[in-house]
Design a protein around this motif. Structure first.
Motif, PDB file in Angstrom:
ATOM      1  N   CYS A 203      48.719  53.851  98.546  1.00  0.00           N
ATOM      2  CA  CYS A 203      48.003  53.133  99.465  1.00  0.00           C
ATOM      3  C   CYS A 203      46.669  52.911  99.666  1.00  0.00           C
ATOM      4  N   CYS A 204      45.956  54.178  99.409  1.00  0.00           N
ATOM      5  CA  CYS A 204      44.416  54.272  99.832  1.00  0.00           C
ATOM      6  C   CYS A 204      43.823  54.083  98.722  1.00  0.00           C
ATOM      7  N   PRO A 205      42.833  53.055  98.812  1.00  0.00           N
ATOM      8  CA  PRO A 205      41.754  52.891  97.851  1.00  0.00           C
ATOM      9  C   PRO A 205      40.817  53.984  97.660  1.00  0.00           C
ATOM     10  N   ASP A 206      40.254  54.038  96.452  1.00  0.00           N
ATOM     11  CA  ASP A 206      39.248  55.187  96.245  1.00  0.00           C
ATOM     12  C   ASP A 206      38.111  55.438  97.176  1.00  0.00           C
TER      13      ASP A 206
ATOM     14  N   PHE B 139      47.402  62.530  95.867  1.00  0.00           N
ATOM     15  CA  PHE B 139      46.532  61.498  96.333  1.00  0.00           C
ATOM     16  C   PHE B 139      45.886  60.857  94.980  1.00  0.00           C
ATOM     17  N   GLY B 140      46.232  61.438  93.830  1.00  0.00           N
ATOM     18  CA  GLY B 140      45.545  61.010  92.777  1.00  0.00           C
ATOM     19  C   GLY B 140      44.163  61.117  92.575  1.00  0.00           C
ATOM     20  N   ARG B 141      43.505  62.343  93.196  1.00  0.00           N
ATOM     21  CA  ARG B 141      42.299  62.540  93.269  1.00  0.00           C
ATOM     22  C   ARG B 141      41.990  64.024  92.509  1.00  0.00           C
ATOM     23  N   THR B 142      40.623  64.135  92.505  1.00  0.00           N
ATOM     24  CA  THR B 142      40.286  65.430  91.618  1.00  0.00           C
ATOM     25  C   THR B 142      39.634  66.647  92.883  1.00  0.00           C
TER      26      THR B 142
END
Length: 183
Positions: free
Chosen positions: A65-68, A98-101
């Motif tokens: 749900c959270c944009p970058d 989160f789909g983050r690095t």
């Protein structure tokens, strides 16, 4: 990192029972996505999470749900004695969800085995996996210990995240709030 205007708490995301208890209703994913779009338009660009929020579903919802442009903070809650690799495993799960690095702020959520956990957080910070280190639910002496360990590593203590409200002002009386302002 600039101080956010406000932080969006996500402790009930993903748990229908908890959402119903806290807010009186259950919020679907489309509503959360719309809320995050509104947050971006309102320059509210920070959400706070933990592995156990929503009984583990909260971090996945943040990823969906959270944009970058929204920054994320998360926590490791040490329910047991320190074992090497526990924090790394938690961070890795968060990054995947989160789909983050990297994670902008990572908090140690309880003051257990502070030296060992700070050492592991320091490694993750140096790798760039976490960008800032904070503590949560720590008293003044525990905060001082965490800060001294991070100071020795040349890493600033990002902040202290404790319960504080107009009703619960213990931190004003015991010196923690003053210490935070000074440090």
């Amino acid at each position: 990192m600039n101080d956010p205007k406000a932080v969006i708490g996500t402790n009930s995301w993903g748990s229908a029972a908890y959402e119903k208890m806290v807010r009186g209703s259950v919020v679907d994913n489309d509503t959360l996505r719309a809320a995050m779009k509104t947050a971006v338009k309102s320059d509210l660009l920070f959400v706070d999470s933990a592995r156990d929020y929503g009984f583990g579903k909260g971090p996945k919802l943040i990823g969906m749900c959270c944009p970058d442009e929204i920054k994320i903070s998360s926590k490791y809650t040490p329910f047991t004695k320190f074992k090497p690799g526990q924090v790394r495993e938690s961070v890795d799960k968060d990054l995947k969800d989160f789909g983050r690095t990297s994670i902008e702020v990572y908090w140690l959520h309880m003051p257990n085995d502070i030296p060992q956990y700070m050492e592991e957080l320091t490694e993750l910070y140096r790798e760039g996996t976490i960008e800032n280190i904070g503590v949560s639910n720590f008293n003044l002496q525990e905060c001082k210990l965490a800060k001294s360990i991070l100071d020795q590593a040349g890493i600033p203590l990002f902040g202290v995240q404790n319960h504080y409200s107009l009703v619960d002002r213990e931190w004003e009386k015991n010196g923690l709030l003053s210490w935070c302002k000074e440090n």
